[in-house]
Scaffold this active site. Structure first.
Site, PDB file in Angstrom:
ATOM      1  N   HIS A  55       0.914  -1.151   0.000  1.00  0.00           N
ATOM      2  CA  HIS A  55       0.000   0.000   0.000  1.00  0.00           C
ATOM      3  C   HIS A  55       0.949   1.195   0.000  1.00  0.00           C
ATOM      4  O   HIS A  55       1.433   1.605   1.055  1.00  0.00           O
ATOM      5  CB  HIS A  55      -0.875   0.023   1.251  1.00  0.00           C
ATOM      6  CG  HIS A  55      -1.512  -1.309   1.569  1.00  0.00           C
ATOM      7  ND1 HIS A  55      -2.549  -1.820   0.841  1.00  0.00           N
ATOM      8  CD2 HIS A  55      -1.248  -2.220   2.535  1.00  0.00           C
ATOM      9  CE1 HIS A  55      -2.905  -2.994   1.343  1.00  0.00           C
ATOM     10  NE2 HIS A  55      -2.130  -3.266   2.364  1.00  0.00           N
ATOM     11  N   GLN A  58       1.161   4.344   2.445  1.00  0.00           N
ATOM     12  CA  GLN A  58       1.502   4.192   3.865  1.00  0.00           C
ATOM     13  C   GLN A  58       2.977   4.494   4.148  1.00  0.00           C
ATOM     14  O   GLN A  58       3.354   4.734   5.298  1.00  0.00           O
ATOM     15  CB  GLN A  58       1.129   2.792   4.360  1.00  0.00           C
ATOM     16  CG  GLN A  58      -0.389   2.580   4.375  1.00  0.00           C
ATOM     17  CD  GLN A  58      -0.810   1.195   4.851  1.00  0.00           C
ATOM     18  OE1 GLN A  58      -0.010   0.424   5.362  1.00  0.00           O
ATOM     19  NE2 GLN A  58      -2.090   0.878   4.677  1.00  0.00           N
ATOM     20  N   HIS A 205     -10.853  -6.896  -0.224  1.00  0.00           N
ATOM     21  CA  HIS A 205      -9.903  -6.470   0.810  1.00  0.00           C
ATOM     22  C   HIS A 205      -9.632  -7.536   1.859  1.00  0.00           C
ATOM     23  O   HIS A 205      -8.487  -7.816   2.224  1.00  0.00           O
ATOM     24  CB  HIS A 205     -10.414  -5.195   1.495  1.00  0.00           C
ATOM     25  CG  HIS A 205      -9.523  -4.726   2.610  1.00  0.00           C
ATOM     26  ND1 HIS A 205      -9.642  -5.194   3.903  1.00  0.00           N
ATOM     27  CD2 HIS A 205      -8.483  -3.855   2.619  1.00  0.00           C
ATOM     28  CE1 HIS A 205      -8.712  -4.620   4.666  1.00  0.00           C
ATOM     29  NE2 HIS A 205      -8.007  -3.808   3.909  1.00  0.00           N
ATOM     30  N   HIS A 267      -0.756 -12.481   4.363  1.00  0.00           N
ATOM     31  CA  HIS A 267      -0.497 -12.747   5.791  1.00  0.00           C
ATOM     32  C   HIS A 267      -0.768 -14.214   6.128  1.00  0.00           C
ATOM     33  O   HIS A 267       0.153 -14.949   6.410  1.00  0.00           O
ATOM     34  CB  HIS A 267      -1.300 -11.828   6.725  1.00  0.00           C
ATOM     35  CG  HIS A 267      -1.104 -10.372   6.460  1.00  0.00           C
ATOM     36  ND1 HIS A 267       0.140  -9.783   6.485  1.00  0.00           N
ATOM     37  CD2 HIS A 267      -1.985  -9.371   6.152  1.00  0.00           C
ATOM     38  CE1 HIS A 267       0.027  -8.494   6.203  1.00  0.00           C
ATOM     39  NE2 HIS A 267      -1.246  -8.210   5.995  1.00  0.00           N
ATOM     40  N   ASP A 318       4.117  -4.358   2.142  1.00  0.00           N
ATOM     41  CA  ASP A 318       2.855  -4.010   2.795  1.00  0.00           C
ATOM     42  C   ASP A 318       2.778  -2.551   3.236  1.00  0.00           C
ATOM     43  O   ASP A 318       2.532  -1.667   2.429  1.00  0.00           O
ATOM     44  CB  ASP A 318       2.630  -4.985   3.961  1.00  0.00           C
ATOM     45  CG  ASP A 318       1.201  -4.946   4.504  1.00  0.00           C
ATOM     46  OD1 ASP A 318       0.374  -4.208   3.948  1.00  0.00           O
ATOM     47  OD2 ASP A 318       0.911  -5.667   5.477  1.00  0.00           O
TER      48      ASP A 318
HETATM   49 ZN    ZN Z   1      -1.870  -5.072   3.410  1.00  0.00          ZN
END
Ligand code: ZN
Length: 452
Positions: A55, A58, A205, A267, A318
């Site tokens: 992402h 971030q 998501h 994950h 991530d």
């Molecule tokens: Zn993520």
């Protein structure tokens, strides 16, 4: 033509390798050659990894959430701050941040990225005039840096398990199934104008931000391209999904969707033994993000069981708190060692841990992003990275120890060159547009911080 003193090709290590590329693919490989005038000369050539989960926005909040406040900070308080932050981001800032992130990935040795893209709309949730405005910004950053993009527009409809309404902080993410299909069609048009290796997949998501019906409708409508989903990252998520759907997240997904080699489960931290085995046998890729999972306190992945059952895996950065390929790979192994109080875990039987991590992530990452690469072989996309084995961290190692050295002793400075589908973006350890990209990022951060 590229001339490498040594290269890890599909059949193993080879010396004095000349390699040519055409239309982004490796067209010819010959070993035991001499360099010729005009060759780009490198020391050690490896298949470059895909960064399968990012992402990008971030990255701009890295370092802003490491301060302890009264009570216990958790994943969920981190998420609250991330929502406040996203309220202010402009399209220009999103593009400038993504360019920096993609450049940092390439300088770390990644050739491609899976951008799991969930900010779609204006701060109040109204779509931009062009519904694909922000997908366009990600595509522009990919074009600017030359990275290989697998763009993954995210279906995000609910604020939590059981179809909870979106919270105010989630307004920019939200789409119905119909609007998501419209957005994805637009994204396919935008990304279609990039180089041929760039493509679009989809990303429901998570189970908590979608519903079984919505997910089935979206899977029905998008039968090509990779499918990525966050799953079982946090114990609370496992409990919420179990309460709502009557099964744990991975257990539910495997029973209710045709999970196969097109899927990447991000994950998959909290799994039972049976979930681990069944996921490994599904052919899906486990999208592991060890630095972020450590930073957010998610927990360690069940690595030994997963590998023992032949599970595919790759790595992603991530949250982009730190973009480092070497650090990502060693954090994966170290998370296993700390849990098991043992050494050399991420390997089946006898063998090099570094090789298992690096080559496993090269193949799994390529699969997850549908890039038709992951090893140096004729016809594969030319996603390549060159390493300087004379670096002090590596200079004493024999060839068969080199990947262990890179994974456990190396820093990303050992990377000298990176090609993304043949685009030679990193040369001499620096991205060719580094100065301009950093200047744009600094200016975007200045304007963002003045609004927060
Ligand atoms: Zn993520």
């Amino acid at each position: 033509m590229i001339f490498a003193n040594q290269a890890l090709i599909a059949t193993g290590w080879a010396k004095n390798v000349r390699l040519s590329c055409a239309e982004g693919r490796i067209s010819e490989i010959s070993t035991d050659q001499s360099p010729k005038d005009g060759d780009t000369r490198v020391d050690v050539l490896l298949p470059a990894l895909a960064n399968l989960h990012s992402h990008s926005f971030q990255r701009a909040m890295a370092g802003m959430t490491e301060y302890r406040k009264a009570g216990k900070d958790s994943f969920w308080t981190w998420r609250d701050l991330m929502y406040r932050f996203t309220k202010h981001l402009t399209p220009e800032q999103i593009e400038a941040i993504a360019s920096l992130v993609f450049m940092e990935m390439q300088e770390a040795g990644y050739a491609s990225v899976g951008e799991f893209h969930y900010i779609h709309h204006q701060p109040d949730g109204t779509p931009y005039d062009d519904i694909g405005e922000l997908s366009g910004r990600i595509a522009a950053a990919a074009a600017d840096t030359g990275i290989g993009l697998t763009h993954l527009p995210v279906l995000y409809t609910y604020g939590g398990a059981g179809k909870a309404p979106l919270e105010a902080g989630q307004a920019r993410f939200g789409n119905s199934v119909d609007r998501f299909n419209e957005l994805t069609a637009r994204a396919r048009g935008i990304v279609g104008a990039l180089s041929q290796d760039c493509q679009v997949g989809i990303a429901p998501h998570s189970l908590r931000a979608t519903s079984p019906d919505d997910m089935a409708a979206v899977l029905q409508a998008h039968q090509r391209g990779p499918i990525h989903i966050h799953i079982a990252e946090q114990p609370k998520e496992v409990a919420d999904i179990s309460d709502w759907l009557g099964a744990r997240p991975v257990e539910w997904l495997l029973a209710n969707a045709e999970v196969n080699a097109n899927w990447c489960l991000i994950h998959a931290t909290h799994m039972t033994g049976a979930e681990t085995r069944n996921m490994a046998q599904s052919g899906a890729v486990a999208g592991l993000c060890p630095i972020t999972e450590a930073n957010l306190g998610d927990g360690p992945f069940n690595g030994p069981d997963y590998l023992a059952h032949g599970g595919a895996f790759g790595v992603g950065s991530d949250s982009n708190i730190l973009i480092s390929l070497t650090e990502e790979l060693r954090t994966l192994e170290y998370s296993q060692r700390l849990r098991d109080i043992a050494r050399n875990i991420m390997v089946v039987g006898d063998g090099s841990v570094g090789e298992t991590l690096y080559c496993g992530a090269a193949k799994g990452g390529a699969q997850a992003l549908n890039r038709g690469t992951g090893q140096i072989v004729q016809g594969a996309l030319a996603d390549l990275v060159a390493i300087d084995s004379s670096d002090p961290a590596l200079c004493a190692l024999q060839l068969h120890q080199l990947l262990d050295g890179i994974c456990f002793a190396g820093r990303d400075r050992v990377v000298t060159d990176v090609w993304s589908a043949g685009r030679h973006a990193v040369q001499g350890g620096r991205h060719i547009k580094r100065d301009q990209i950093i200047a744009n990022y600094r200016s975007a951060m200045q304007s963002l911080m003045s609004t927060l």
